[in-house]
Design a protein around this motif. Structure first.
Motif, PDB file in Angstrom:
ATOM      1  N   UNK A 122       0.833  -1.208   0.000  1.00  0.00           N
ATOM      2  CA  UNK A 122       0.000   0.000   0.000  1.00  0.00           C
ATOM      3  C   UNK A 122       0.867   1.258   0.000  1.00  0.00           C
ATOM      4  N   UNK A 123       1.990   1.176   0.687  1.00  0.00           N
ATOM      5  CA  UNK A 123       2.926   2.304   0.764  1.00  0.00           C
ATOM      6  C   UNK A 123       3.602   2.540  -0.583  1.00  0.00           C
ATOM      7  N   UNK A 124       4.055   1.459  -1.224  1.00  0.00           N
ATOM      8  CA  UNK A 124       4.711   1.592  -2.521  1.00  0.00           C
ATOM      9  C   UNK A 124       3.752   2.091  -3.596  1.00  0.00           C
ATOM     10  N   UNK A 125       2.496   1.674  -3.505  1.00  0.00           N
ATOM     11  CA  UNK A 125       1.498   2.144  -4.453  1.00  0.00           C
ATOM     12  C   UNK A 125       0.965   3.519  -4.128  1.00  0.00           C
ATOM     13  N   UNK A 126       1.404   4.067  -2.975  1.00  0.00           N
ATOM     14  CA  UNK A 126       0.976   5.386  -2.497  1.00  0.00           C
ATOM     15  C   UNK A 126      -0.530   5.445  -2.269  1.00  0.00           C
ATOM     16  N   UNK A 127      -1.070   4.308  -1.797  1.00  0.00           N
ATOM     17  CA  UNK A 127      -2.485   4.246  -1.452  1.00  0.00           C
ATOM     18  C   UNK A 127      -2.707   4.453   0.041  1.00  0.00           C
ATOM     19  N   UNK A 128      -1.721   4.068   0.843  1.00  0.00           N
ATOM     20  CA  UNK A 128      -1.808   4.227   2.297  1.00  0.00           C
ATOM     21  C   UNK A 128      -0.386   4.384   2.820  1.00  0.00           C
ATOM     22  N   UNK A 129      -0.087   5.529   3.433  1.00  0.00           N
ATOM     23  CA  UNK A 129       1.301   5.866   3.759  1.00  0.00           C
ATOM     24  C   UNK A 129       1.629   5.673   5.236  1.00  0.00           C
ATOM     25  N   UNK A 130       1.054   4.675   5.874  1.00  0.00           N
ATOM     26  CA  UNK A 130       1.296   4.457   7.294  1.00  0.00           C
ATOM     27  C   UNK A 130       2.761   4.146   7.596  1.00  0.00           C
ATOM     28  N   UNK A 131       3.459   3.551   6.626  1.00  0.00           N
ATOM     29  CA  UNK A 131       4.858   3.198   6.882  1.00  0.00           C
ATOM     30  C   UNK A 131       5.739   4.430   7.053  1.00  0.00           C
ATOM     31  N   UNK A 132       5.239   5.598   6.648  1.00  0.00           N
ATOM     32  CA  UNK A 132       5.999   6.823   6.911  1.00  0.00           C
ATOM     33  C   UNK A 132       6.233   7.012   8.400  1.00  0.00           C
ATOM     34  N   UNK A 133       5.263   6.579   9.199  1.00  0.00           N
ATOM     35  CA  UNK A 133       5.390   6.706  10.651  1.00  0.00           C
ATOM     36  C   UNK A 133       6.468   5.761  11.184  1.00  0.00           C
ATOM     37  N   UNK A 216      16.978   3.879 -19.583  1.00  0.00           N
ATOM     38  CA  UNK A 216      15.734   3.198 -19.972  1.00  0.00           C
ATOM     39  C   UNK A 216      15.196   2.355 -18.829  1.00  0.00           C
ATOM     40  N   UNK A 217      16.103   1.619 -18.173  1.00  0.00           N
ATOM     41  CA  UNK A 217      15.686   0.774 -17.046  1.00  0.00           C
ATOM     42  C   UNK A 217      15.223   1.637 -15.887  1.00  0.00           C
ATOM     43  N   UNK A 218      15.935   2.736 -15.654  1.00  0.00           N
ATOM     44  CA  UNK A 218      15.541   3.639 -14.569  1.00  0.00           C
ATOM     45  C   UNK A 218      14.136   4.176 -14.803  1.00  0.00           C
ATOM     46  N   UNK A 219      13.855   4.592 -16.042  1.00  0.00           N
ATOM     47  CA  UNK A 219      12.537   5.134 -16.358  1.00  0.00           C
ATOM     48  C   UNK A 219      11.447   4.090 -16.151  1.00  0.00           C
ATOM     49  N   UNK A 220      11.752   2.826 -16.455  1.00  0.00           N
ATOM     50  CA  UNK A 220      10.785   1.750 -16.227  1.00  0.00           C
ATOM     51  C   UNK A 220      10.529   1.572 -14.740  1.00  0.00           C
ATOM     52  N   UNK A 221      11.608   1.566 -13.945  1.00  0.00           N
ATOM     53  CA  UNK A 221      11.488   1.295 -12.516  1.00  0.00           C
ATOM     54  C   UNK A 221      10.695   2.373 -11.784  1.00  0.00           C
ATOM     55  N   UNK A 222      10.807   3.617 -12.247  1.00  0.00           N
ATOM     56  CA  UNK A 222      10.100   4.700 -11.557  1.00  0.00           C
ATOM     57  C   UNK A 222       8.768   5.019 -12.228  1.00  0.00           C
ATOM     58  N   UNK A 223       8.434   4.272 -13.290  1.00  0.00           N
ATOM     59  CA  UNK A 223       7.151   4.470 -13.945  1.00  0.00           C
ATOM     60  C   UNK A 223       6.014   4.175 -12.970  1.00  0.00           C
ATOM     61  N   UNK A 224       5.023   5.038 -12.954  1.00  0.00           N
ATOM     62  CA  UNK A 224       3.942   4.928 -11.973  1.00  0.00           C
ATOM     63  C   UNK A 224       3.173   3.621 -12.120  1.00  0.00           C
ATOM     64  N   UNK A 225       2.861   3.224 -13.351  1.00  0.00           N
ATOM     65  CA  UNK A 225       2.109   1.982 -13.562  1.00  0.00           C
ATOM     66  C   UNK A 225       2.922   0.765 -13.145  1.00  0.00           C
ATOM     67  N   UNK A 226       4.230   0.749 -13.494  1.00  0.00           N
ATOM     68  CA  UNK A 226       5.098  -0.364 -13.105  1.00  0.00           C
ATOM     69  C   UNK A 226       5.173  -0.472 -11.587  1.00  0.00           C
ATOM     70  N   UNK A 227       5.343   0.679 -10.926  1.00  0.00           N
ATOM     71  CA  UNK A 227       5.459   0.681  -9.472  1.00  0.00           C
ATOM     72  C   UNK A 227       4.185   0.155  -8.818  1.00  0.00           C
ATOM     73  N   UNK A 228       3.033   0.494  -9.379  1.00  0.00           N
ATOM     74  CA  UNK A 228       1.781   0.041  -8.786  1.00  0.00           C
ATOM     75  C   UNK A 228       1.553  -1.449  -9.026  1.00  0.00           C
ATOM     76  N   UNK A 229       2.016  -1.957 -10.160  1.00  0.00           N
ATOM     77  CA  UNK A 229       1.917  -3.399 -10.407  1.00  0.00           C
ATOM     78  C   UNK A 229       2.777  -4.159  -9.393  1.00  0.00           C
ATOM     79  N   UNK A 230       3.997  -3.673  -9.151  1.00  0.00           N
ATOM     80  CA  UNK A 230       4.881  -4.306  -8.167  1.00  0.00           C
ATOM     81  C   UNK A 230       4.263  -4.219  -6.767  1.00  0.00           C
TER      82      UNK A 230
END
Length: 250
Positions: A122-133, A216-230
């Motif tokens: 949830x934190x990686x997908x930026x849906x719930x940021x409780x891990x910030x605490x 190219x790999x960096x752009x893939x890794x930080x891509x919003x859709x890729x990050x949410x799939x992971x």
């Protein structure tokens, strides 16, 4: 235990985008370790050197060889993974000790680990940021450790790269803290260190490719859709881990 190690390795791989965003800045330090003359030679540019008479005697002495960027990157990552392993050993030992003293089965700690995996997704997908605490809890220690990095910059020797990686391994990070809950439930210092070692190996592909400027790999890794799939994959695995642990407890 083998399944735990494989799981830790894949958590490291799935967290690739988060690793790049958290630790990507370290690549600048490693790149800046290369002398300007060496960088020009690699680009095929002519090297112009003007030697003043007063400097001739000094320049006659042989200069120490400059380590390659590959060596610096490998040493940095070795230091980083060593730190993860040390932290995993500490958490594994204290977790097993606390569980024995409290009369709690280790499977109970696995429930905690499963919950943290779900929170991590949830934190990686930026849906719930409780891990910030949770990350905030480590900032006090990081404020004491981070000034030491100034002593190894510029990173122009393997020992400095190793030391910088060792320091950077203590950076407050929700991905690391979530994986540490697996070390806490591992039952021993050795198992805890092994889990974090394999987690560190899983983070290698992302950070090594980042270090060598593979845009190219960096752009893939930080891509919003890729990050949410992971992130979604980690949530699914967290739910699976929670179900397995609940059967052992109940």
């Amino acid at each position: 235990m083998t399944l735990d190690l494989i799981s830790a390795f894949f958590i490291g791989i799935l967290g690739a985008g988060h690793c790049v965003m958290m630790c990507g800045g370290i690549t600048t330090m490693l790149t800046s370790a290369l002398p300007a003359n060496q960088a020009r030679q690699k680009q095929g540019q002519p090297q112009v050197i003007t030697v003043q008479p007063a400097q001739a005697a000094q320049q006659s002495a042989p200069l120490p060889p400059t380590p390659s960027k590959t060596i610096l990157v490998l040493c940095y990552n070795l230091g980083r993974i060593a730190s993860y392993s040390l932290i995993g050993a500490i958490i594994g030992f204290t977790g097993s000790l606390a569980a024995r003293n409290a009369g709690m089965p280790l499977a109970g700690l696995r429930l905690v680990a499963g919950i943290f995996l779900i929170l991590l997704g949830l934190y990686m997908g930026q849906w719930l940021m409780w891990l910030n605490r949770i990350e905030a809890l480590g900032k006090g220690l990081w404020r004491r450790i981070s000034p030491l990095s100034k002593k190894v910059i510029p990173v122009d020797t393997p020992s400095k790269a190793l030391a910088l990686g060792g320091l950077w391994g203590w950076l407050p990070c929700g991905l690391i803290y979530s994986t540490l809950t697996w070390s806490m439930a591992s039952g021993s210092a050795l198992n805890g260190a092994a889990i974090m070692f394999f987690f560190g190996l899983g983070t290698l592909p992302a950070l090594v490719t980042m270090s060598f400027g593979m845009i190219t790999i960096k752009q893939l890794l930080i891509n919003d859709n890729f990050r949410k799939i992971m992130a979604f994959c980690i949530i699914i695995y967290g739910i699976y881990s929670l179900l397995v642990a609940s059967r052992l407890v109940f």
